[in-house]
Design an enzyme around this catalytic site. Structure first.
Site, short mmCIF file in Angstrom:
data_model
loop_
_atom_site.label_atom_id
_atom_site.label_comp_id
_atom_site.label_asym_id
_atom_site.label_seq_id
_atom_site.Cartn_x
_atom_site.Cartn_y
_atom_site.Cartn_z
N LYS A 221 13.11 -76.36 39.94
CA LYS A 221 12.66 -77.30 40.99
C LYS A 221 13.70 -77.46 42.08
O LYS A 221 13.38 -77.41 43.27
CB LYS A 221 12.35 -78.67 40.37
CG LYS A 221 12.22 -79.80 41.35
CD LYS A 221 11.97 -81.13 40.67
CE LYS A 221 13.18 -81.97 40.46
NZ LYS A 221 13.74 -82.65 41.64
N ASN A 222 14.95 -77.65 41.66
CA ASN A 222 15.98 -77.99 42.64
C ASN A 222 16.47 -76.80 43.47
O ASN A 222 17.27 -76.97 44.37
CB ASN A 222 17.16 -78.70 41.96
CG ASN A 222 16.77 -80.10 41.51
OD1 ASN A 222 15.73 -80.61 41.92
ND2 ASN A 222 17.59 -80.71 40.68
N ARG B 277 13.52 -85.22 48.28
CA ARG B 277 14.79 -85.12 49.02
C ARG B 277 14.68 -84.16 50.21
O ARG B 277 15.63 -84.02 50.98
CB ARG B 277 15.91 -84.61 48.09
CG ARG B 277 16.06 -85.35 46.77
CD ARG B 277 16.49 -86.77 46.87
NE ARG B 277 17.81 -86.99 47.44
CZ ARG B 277 18.24 -88.17 47.86
NH1 ARG B 277 17.46 -89.23 47.81
NH2 ARG B 277 19.45 -88.29 48.36
N CYS C 38 14.53 -90.33 42.65
CA CYS C 38 14.54 -91.31 41.57
C CYS C 38 15.41 -92.50 41.91
O CYS C 38 16.42 -92.36 42.61
CB CYS C 38 15.07 -90.67 40.29
SG CYS C 38 13.96 -89.45 39.61
N ASP D 2 21.86 -84.36 35.10
CA ASP D 2 20.44 -84.18 34.80
C ASP D 2 20.19 -83.75 33.34
O ASP D 2 19.05 -83.69 32.90
CB ASP D 2 19.82 -83.15 35.75
CG ASP D 2 20.01 -83.54 37.20
OD1 ASP D 2 19.86 -84.73 37.51
OD2 ASP D 2 20.33 -82.66 38.01
N VAL E 223 28.20 -89.59 38.18
CA VAL E 223 27.58 -89.14 39.43
C VAL E 223 26.69 -90.22 40.06
O VAL E 223 26.73 -90.45 41.27
CB VAL E 223 26.77 -87.84 39.20
CG1 VAL E 223 26.15 -87.37 40.51
CG2 VAL E 223 27.66 -86.76 38.60
N1 EPU Z 1 26.04 -88.93 47.98
C1 EPU Z 1 26.49 -89.80 48.96
N2 EPU Z 1 26.24 -89.47 50.27
C2 EPU Z 1 25.58 -88.34 50.61
C3 EPU Z 1 25.14 -87.45 49.61
C4 EPU Z 1 25.39 -87.80 48.28
O1 EPU Z 1 27.09 -90.82 48.67
O2 EPU Z 1 25.37 -88.11 51.82
C5 EPU Z 1 26.27 -89.28 46.54
C6 EPU Z 1 24.97 -89.61 45.83
O3 EPU Z 1 24.60 -90.95 46.00
C7 EPU Z 1 25.33 -89.28 44.39
C8 EPU Z 1 26.31 -88.11 44.52
O4 EPU Z 1 26.79 -88.15 45.87
O5 EPU Z 1 25.98 -90.37 43.80
C9 EPU Z 1 25.70 -86.75 44.24
O6 EPU Z 1 24.63 -86.49 45.11
P1 EPU Z 1 24.16 -85.04 45.54
O7 EPU Z 1 24.07 -85.00 47.00
O8 EPU Z 1 25.01 -84.03 44.84
O9 EPU Z 1 22.72 -84.99 44.90
P2 EPU Z 1 21.35 -84.55 45.59
O10 EPU Z 1 21.56 -83.33 46.39
O11 EPU Z 1 20.70 -85.72 46.22
C10 EPU Z 1 20.63 -82.94 43.69
C11 EPU Z 1 19.48 -82.88 42.72
C12 EPU Z 1 19.64 -83.98 41.69
C13 EPU Z 1 20.97 -83.80 40.97
C14 EPU Z 1 22.12 -83.80 41.99
C15 EPU Z 1 23.47 -83.53 41.36
C16 EPU Z 1 17.70 -82.06 44.10
C17 EPU Z 1 16.38 -82.29 44.72
N3 EPU Z 1 18.22 -83.06 43.42
O12 EPU Z 1 20.51 -84.21 44.32
O13 EPU Z 1 18.59 -83.79 40.76
O14 EPU Z 1 21.16 -84.84 40.05
O15 EPU Z 1 21.88 -82.79 42.99
O16 EPU Z 1 23.48 -82.29 40.73
O17 EPU Z 1 18.27 -80.96 44.20
C18 EPU Z 1 16.82 -84.38 39.37
O18 EPU Z 1 16.43 -83.21 39.49
O19 EPU Z 1 16.30 -85.19 38.58
C19 EPU Z 1 17.91 -84.84 40.22
C20 EPU Z 1 18.20 -86.13 40.40
#
Ligand code: EPU
Length: 458
Positions: free
Chosen positions: A27-28, A98, A122, A312, A334
């Site tokens: 998915k991601n 996202r 989420c 995850d 995280v």
């Molecule tokens: N963060 C910030 N500011 C930002 C971006 C992130 O503070 O501008 C913080 C977030 O709040 C979090 C941390 O940095 O505490 C990590 O966020 P990240 O940006 O790495 O996560 P994401 O890109 O929003 C993706 C996956 C998540 C997975 C994370 C970490 C997708 C759609 N989602 O999220 O997947 O947990 O990377 O590996 O790719 C899931 O699939 O259930 C899921 C939550």
């Protein structure tokens, strides 16, 4: 309430889960690959795209800017960006994912003004997008935050930048890649994410003509290209699914061969799994058999960025740890709110305690702040069925399925429409492995409904 919200899983648990299962496409990565297709000047074909809600949401977002998204065969999508005719994405009525924040940077190469709705995801923390917005500004864009979305403008071609990410965020690294591949000049991203999804994205962008150099130490250098072409890309197997099937096999004392998964994408998971007493056997380049090798031992886990233990994987692993002989600890580093699902696991007999201390020394994004940082899981606890469990978020959803599968008796799991945004075809695939699971229609009380309104997928 929609019809879908009345659907639940009924699971008769207490038996070992045995058999074979093939991971769907990740998915991601799938949703990122769909967004990436918009950077090309010709159509892209994506194969092994999972049939899940999140892909449908992303397809709708792409269609809303005029891109032509066609399902040309089962699990194959063709995305033609040449029909794009607007960069104003309407505010959705409900839900979301996202992708909008990634579309902000992608579309800014094609249009002078881009408007996207707020990002979904989420309810596992604030999930701010400040790094994304800062990156757009450093490339020369101007960003305004409105109450219900983000608007970006550019007055001239985007210019390369040197970006040091405060944290190796997956999404922000993707935004920087999207901005840089068509920006003028050389970009350097330091402290970049190195998750397998990032390397797949780099491979896809290179196949479209992008010039990207990776080097040790989380540094990525990009020389902006004049244009990118469409490509053909296979979505790799979902490593979050694979870890969940491993937990299911081991927790139920069963035996599951998982196909369609590259072992390298599981990072340290295979070591943690064996440390608690799980067994693995490599059955081929993309197949792993998971089973319980010995009495399960308690352990300490700290979630982390890749190659650490993914946040995850935390929820399915917590269910496995309820069966370990002793006290285990999970330190979530995280997200600040990722233990909400544990309370309901207690209704099945799990014994857990959540504490506001960091029980571990890994860097925690929220150290010394008043959140639930760690969970203590006391095992082994035999689980018993429950009739009143409602999924709070996507990954917790599969953890509840695993818990119900090992619990004696028949459980009903509500709120599965959130789970099905991230996992495809769950019932037939689990029935194949002799799990007694069916989809049923149930009545839901108002409390469940109110709670579900607040949850959306990862
Ligand atoms: N963060 C910030 N500011 C930002 C971006 C992130 O503070 O501008 C913080 C977030 O709040 C979090 C941390 O940095 O505490 C990590 O966020 P990240 O940006 O790495 O996560 P994401 O890109 O929003 C993706 C996956 C998540 C997975 C994370 C970490 C997708 C759609 N989602 O999220 O997947 O947990 O990377 O590996 O790719 C899931 O699939 O259930 C899921 C939550």
């Amino acid at each position: 309430m929609s019809d879908q919200q009345n659907i639940a899983y009924r699971i008769e648990g207490g038996y070992p889960v045995n058999g074979e299962i093939t991971c769907l496409g990740a998915k991601n990565f799938a949703i990122k690959a769909m967004v990436t297709a918009l950077l090309g000047d010709s159509p892209t074909t994506l194969t092994n795209v999972p049939a899940i809600g999140d892909v449908d949401i992303t397809a709708e977002l792409l269609a809303s800017v005029g891109a032509t998204v066609t399902r040309t065969a089962q699990n194959t999508l063709t995305i033609d960006p040449t029909t794009m005719n607007t960069s104003i994405i309407p505010i959705p009525h409900s839900g979301g994912n996202r992708a909008p924040i990634l579309l902000l940077s992608t579309l800014l190469h094609h249009f002078e003004t881009v408007s996207v709705p707020v990002v979904g995801g989420c309810q596992i923390g604030a999930r701010s997008v400040d790094y994304h917005l800062d990156a757009i500004r450093q490339f020369g864009g101007i960003v305004d935050e409105t109450g219900d979305g983000y608007v970006a403008h550019k007055v001239e071609h985007l210019k390369a930048a040197h970006i040091h990410l405060p944290y190796p965020s997956v999404g922000a690294t993707e935004t920087c890649l999207f901005l840089s591949v068509l920006a003028e000049g050389r970009t350097v991203i330091s402290n970049a994410a190195i998750e397998p999804e990032i390397f797949e994205l780099i491979t896809m962008l290179r196949s479209m003509g992008a010039i990207i150099f990776t080097s040790p130490g989380r540094k990525i250098r990009i020389d902006g290209a004049k244009h990118l072409t469409g490509t053909r890309m296979e979505v790799f197997g979902d490593r979050i699914e694979a870890a969940s099937w491993a937990a299911l096999a081991c927790a139920s004392d069963g035996n599951v061969t998982v196909h369609g998964i590259r072992p390298d994408t599981l990072g340290n998971f295979l070591s943690y799994f064996q440390k608690v007493g799980g067994g693995i056997e490599l059955k081929g380049p993309n197949s792993i058999r998971f089973f319980r090798k010995e009495t399960l031992r308690p352990t300490i886990i700290e979630t982390d960025v890749f190659p650490g233990f993914s946040t995850d994987w935390q929820q399915p692993f917590a269910v496995l740890l309820t069966q370990a002989d002793g006290t285990s600890i999970i330190h979530e580093t995280v997200y600040e709110k990722r233990f909400g699902y544990l309370k309901d696991l207690e209704t099945l007999g799990a014994r857990t305690q959540v504490v506001t201390h960091c029980l571990g020394d890994a860097d925690c994004r929220y150290r010394d702040r008043n959140y639930d940082h760690s969970a203590i899981i006391m095992g082994p606890t035999p689980l018993t069925a429950t009739d009143s469990i409602t999924i709070p978020d996507l990954r917790a959803g599969l953890a509840y399925v695993i818990a119900a599968a090992i619990a004696h008796g028949t459980s009903t799991i509500k709120g599965i429409h959130y789970l099905e945004r991230g996992y495809g075809n769950i019932v037939p695939r689990l029935v194949e492995m002799n799990l007694k699971i069916e989809r049923v229609t149930v009545e839901q009380d108002s409390l469940d409904t109110e709670r579900e309104m607040k949850t959306i997928d990862g």
